[in-house]
Design a protein around this motif. Structure first.
Motif, short mmCIF file in Angstrom:
data_model
loop_
_atom_site.label_atom_id
_atom_site.label_comp_id
_atom_site.label_asym_id
_atom_site.label_seq_id
_atom_site.Cartn_x
_atom_site.Cartn_y
_atom_site.Cartn_z
N ASP A 56 0.82 -1.16 -0.08
CA ASP A 56 -0.28 0.15 0.15
C ASP A 56 0.83 1.36 0.11
O ASP A 56 1.63 1.38 0.77
N GLN A 57 0.57 2.11 -0.92
CA GLN A 57 1.27 3.31 -0.95
C GLN A 57 0.22 4.53 -1.22
O GLN A 57 -0.71 4.44 -2.10
N GLU A 58 0.39 5.74 -0.67
CA GLU A 58 -0.50 6.81 -0.65
C GLU A 58 -0.35 7.40 -1.98
O GLU A 58 -1.16 7.93 -2.75
N ASP A 59 0.96 7.36 -2.64
CA ASP A 59 1.35 8.00 -3.88
C ASP A 59 2.10 7.18 -4.72
O ASP A 59 3.15 6.65 -4.28
N LEU A 60 1.33 6.84 -5.72
CA LEU A 60 2.09 5.85 -6.60
C LEU A 60 2.72 6.39 -7.84
O LEU A 60 3.41 5.56 -8.76
N SER A 61 2.79 7.76 -7.80
CA SER A 61 3.61 8.15 -9.16
C SER A 61 5.11 7.61 -9.18
O SER A 61 5.31 7.50 -10.18
N HIS A 62 5.84 7.71 -8.12
CA HIS A 62 7.13 7.26 -7.95
C HIS A 62 7.19 5.98 -8.51
O HIS A 62 7.79 5.53 -9.59
N THR A 63 6.55 4.99 -8.10
CA THR A 63 6.30 3.72 -8.48
C THR A 63 6.08 3.59 -10.26
O THR A 63 6.76 2.92 -10.81
N LYS A 64 5.11 4.28 -10.74
CA LYS A 64 4.59 4.15 -11.97
C LYS A 64 5.90 4.69 -12.98
O LYS A 64 5.99 4.21 -14.04
N ARG A 65 6.34 5.91 -12.59
CA ARG A 65 7.45 6.48 -13.19
C ARG A 65 8.79 5.51 -13.33
O ARG A 65 9.38 5.18 -14.43
N ALA A 66 9.09 5.00 -12.21
CA ALA A 66 10.05 3.88 -12.14
C ALA A 66 9.76 2.76 -13.03
O ALA A 66 10.94 2.07 -13.55
N ALA A 67 8.65 2.08 -13.28
CA ALA A 67 8.23 1.07 -14.14
C ALA A 67 8.26 1.48 -15.40
O ALA A 67 7.95 0.49 -16.24
N GLY A 68 8.17 2.75 -15.71
CA GLY A 68 8.09 3.16 -17.09
C GLY A 68 6.72 3.27 -17.64
O GLY A 68 6.54 3.50 -19.04
N VAL A 69 5.71 3.62 -16.94
CA VAL A 69 4.28 3.78 -17.28
C VAL A 69 3.91 5.05 -17.81
O VAL A 69 4.18 5.96 -16.96
N PRO A 70 3.68 5.25 -18.92
CA PRO A 70 3.56 6.64 -19.36
C PRO A 70 2.10 7.06 -18.88
O PRO A 70 0.96 6.46 -18.54
N ASN A 71 2.11 8.39 -18.74
CA ASN A 71 1.04 9.29 -18.13
C ASN A 71 -0.40 8.71 -18.96
O ASN A 71 -1.39 8.41 -18.04
N ASP A 72 -0.31 8.65 -20.11
CA ASP A 72 -1.83 8.28 -20.76
C ASP A 72 -1.98 6.74 -20.79
O ASP A 72 -3.00 6.11 -21.30
N MET A 73 -1.03 6.11 -20.01
CA MET A 73 -1.45 4.62 -20.05
C MET A 73 -1.72 4.00 -18.32
O MET A 73 -1.95 2.94 -17.96
N GLU A 74 -1.78 5.33 -17.63
CA GLU A 74 -1.92 4.88 -16.15
C GLU A 74 -3.46 4.36 -15.86
O GLU A 74 -4.28 4.69 -16.53
N SER A 75 -3.46 3.59 -14.69
CA SER A 75 -4.56 3.00 -14.12
C SER A 75 -4.42 3.23 -12.68
O SER A 75 -3.64 3.95 -12.04
N GLU A 87 -0.16 -2.79 -15.64
CA GLU A 87 -0.51 -1.33 -15.21
C GLU A 87 -2.12 -1.47 -15.21
O GLU A 87 -2.76 -1.73 -16.37
N GLY A 88 -2.94 -1.43 -14.07
CA GLY A 88 -4.26 -1.66 -14.19
C GLY A 88 -4.82 -2.98 -14.28
O GLY A 88 -4.15 -3.87 -13.84
N HIS A 89 -6.14 -3.06 -14.80
CA HIS A 89 -7.05 -4.32 -14.60
C HIS A 89 -6.73 -5.18 -15.68
O HIS A 89 -7.64 -5.56 -16.52
N VAL A 90 -5.51 -5.67 -15.76
CA VAL A 90 -4.90 -6.68 -16.75
C VAL A 90 -5.68 -7.89 -16.58
O VAL A 90 -5.81 -8.42 -15.31
N PRO A 91 -6.44 -8.18 -17.77
CA PRO A 91 -7.17 -9.77 -17.46
C PRO A 91 -6.26 -10.83 -17.26
O PRO A 91 -5.20 -10.73 -17.88
N GLY A 107 5.73 -4.63 -20.50
CA GLY A 107 4.58 -5.21 -19.86
C GLY A 107 3.66 -4.89 -20.38
O GLY A 107 3.32 -4.43 -21.63
N LEU A 108 2.24 -4.92 -19.76
CA LEU A 108 0.82 -4.67 -20.40
C LEU A 108 0.23 -3.43 -19.47
O LEU A 108 0.59 -3.43 -18.32
N ALA A 109 -0.85 -2.89 -20.15
CA ALA A 109 -1.33 -1.84 -19.57
C ALA A 109 -2.90 -1.92 -19.83
O ALA A 109 -3.13 -2.03 -21.19
N VAL A 110 -3.63 -1.67 -19.06
CA VAL A 110 -5.29 -1.27 -19.33
C VAL A 110 -5.36 -0.02 -18.72
O VAL A 110 -5.46 0.24 -17.70
N PRO A 111 -5.27 1.06 -19.68
CA PRO A 111 -5.35 2.64 -19.18
C PRO A 111 -6.80 2.69 -18.62
O PRO A 111 -7.67 2.14 -18.95
#
Length: 150
Positions: A56-75, A87-91, A107-111
């Motif tokens: 659990d993290q209050e702010d995931l922005s650092h985790t997403k940046r470190a993982a290479g998730v672009p802003n438009d692909m975030e969930s 990233e997100g609700h990958v089935p 990796g994979l993302a469900v924006p």
């Protein structure tokens, strides 16, 4: 004595991949502590045989940046499995396909948070695209899996 030990060790090592072959890799999930849909997604993975560890993290922005998730692909949550980012609700089907095909992607993302996706109602008829997270900077995401397509 030494020869017997060596033969026994070789037999154990040869059998080890067979014992591990059916096991699914651990999924490490980074999520907000108050996000119920993230917990539902993690629980669905557990029910399907994936060992899941959540952070659990209050702010995931650092985790997403470190993982290479672009802003438009975030969930809402970011996960790691066997060297890939989710990233997100990958089935589940897309995760299985990723792990069996092992494509050269980050990796994979469900924006966003599509209604009916895993953790968001889990409707098998919900239609949404699962996109690749490219390994190379400047490469364009591609559709990897189409949920709800029959």
């Amino acid at each position: 004595m030494k020869k017997k030990f060596s033969l026994a060790l070789l037999a154990m090592l040869a059998a080890a991949p067979l014992a591990w072959a059916g096991e699914k890799p651990e999924v490490v999930v980074y999520k907000n502590p108050w996000c119920g849909c993230c917990e539902e997604w993690a629980e669905a993975l557990r029910k399907n045989g994936y060992p899941v560890v959540t952070h659990d993290q209050e702010d995931l922005s650092h985790t997403k940046r470190a993982a290479g998730v672009p802003n438009d692909m975030e969930s809402c949550h970011t996960a790691k499995v066997d060297g890939y980012v989710l990233e997100g609700h990958v089935p589940l089907e897309a995760i299985s396909k990723l792990l069996s095909e092992r494509p050269a992607v980050a990796g994979l993302a469900v924006p966003g948070m599509p209604q009916g996706s895993l953790g968001m109602g889990d409707d098998p008829n919900a239609r949404y695209d699962v996109m690749t997270l490219p390994e190379l900077a400047g490469a364009r995401p591609q559709v990897f899996y189409q949920a709800g397509a029959r």
